[in-house]
Design a protein around this motif. Structure first.
Motif, mmCIF file in Angstrom:
data_model
loop_
_atom_site.group_PDB
_atom_site.id
_atom_site.type_symbol
_atom_site.label_atom_id
_atom_site.label_comp_id
_atom_site.label_asym_id
_atom_site.label_seq_id
_atom_site.Cartn_x
_atom_site.Cartn_y
_atom_site.Cartn_z
ATOM 1 N N ILE A 84 55.641 10.624 2.949
ATOM 2 C CA ILE A 84 56.729 10.725 3.914
ATOM 3 C C ILE A 84 58.074 10.365 3.291
ATOM 4 N N HIS A 85 58.088 9.359 2.431
ATOM 5 C CA HIS A 85 59.347 8.946 1.793
ATOM 6 C C HIS A 85 59.758 9.876 0.652
ATOM 7 N N ILE A 103 58.304 17.801 4.131
ATOM 8 C CA ILE A 103 56.981 18.185 4.642
ATOM 9 C C ILE A 103 56.406 17.165 5.626
ATOM 10 N N THR A 104 57.200 16.196 6.033
ATOM 11 C CA THR A 104 56.707 15.165 6.948
ATOM 12 C C THR A 104 56.058 15.782 8.176
ATOM 13 N N HIS A 105 56.636 16.828 8.701
ATOM 14 C CA HIS A 105 56.088 17.467 9.905
ATOM 15 C C HIS A 105 54.737 18.144 9.654
ATOM 16 N N MET A 147 54.372 6.919 13.923
ATOM 17 C CA MET A 147 53.775 7.505 15.124
ATOM 18 C C MET A 147 54.438 6.918 16.370
ATOM 19 N N PRO A 148 54.790 7.779 17.340
ATOM 20 C CA PRO A 148 55.338 7.251 18.593
ATOM 21 C C PRO A 148 54.233 6.554 19.401
ATOM 22 N N ASP A 149 54.646 5.703 20.317
ATOM 23 C CA ASP A 149 53.692 4.932 21.125
ATOM 24 C C ASP A 149 52.699 5.814 21.875
ATOM 25 N N GLU A 150 53.165 6.944 22.416
ATOM 26 C CA GLU A 150 52.277 7.837 23.174
ATOM 27 C C GLU A 150 51.156 8.367 22.289
ATOM 28 N N GLU A 151 51.501 8.667 21.063
ATOM 29 C CA GLU A 151 50.509 9.183 20.130
ATOM 30 C C GLU A 151 49.496 8.095 19.758
ATOM 31 N N ILE A 152 49.972 6.895 19.558
ATOM 32 C CA ILE A 152 49.084 5.771 19.248
ATOM 33 C C ILE A 152 48.122 5.551 20.414
#
Length: 136
Positions: A67-68, A73-75, A93-98
């Motif tokens: 990612i860094h 290509i992060t997506h 990761m957003p909270d909803e995804e977690i």
């Protein structure tokens, strides 16, 4: 010991490796450091098959580096891999995804405890469906 769960993540890692190789072939990254990174990535693939628990930290480190080092290509980084390796990867990761992945892991654990088959991909798709669609 291989499992469908581990095999799924190994396949995702192989897919991600293909993306990284394509980046190098397109000459979008410095060749020397990229080759060394791919060597470490290959090391992860081998270690993960031999000793999944002991390779989690290396996986976290390499995914965070992807990612860094390669933000373009992060997506394309499979979200399942971020969850699988956990740790610092969860920051991406957003909270909803977690929450979704936590529920998925709970279902997987329950299935394992009851010696029932568990299809990670199918269960993930079911959990990701909007609640309204289950009423139709």
């Amino acid at each position: 010991m291989a499992s469908p769960y581990l095999d799924h993540h190994l396949a995702l890692l192989a897919h991600l490796r293909g993306i990284l190789v394509a980046l190098g072939e397109a000459e979008q990254v410095p060749e020397e450091s990229h080759a060394l990174f791919l060597d470490r990535f290959d090391e992860l693939l081998t270690l993960l098959q031999e000793s999944p628990e002991e390779s989690l930290y290396l996986g976290q480190d390499l995914l965070c580096q992807v990612i860094h080092r390669y933000p373009q290509i992060t997506h394309l980084v499979p979200r399942d891999l971020l969850w699988f390796f956990g740790g610092d990867c969860l920051h991406f990761m957003p909270d909803e995804e977690i929450t979704l992945f936590q529920a998925l892991d709970e279902r997987r654990y329950e299935a394992e405890q009851n010696d029932e088959p568990f299809d990670w991909v199918q269960e993930k798709q079911l959990l990701a469906l909007p609640q309204e669609s289950s009423k139709h």
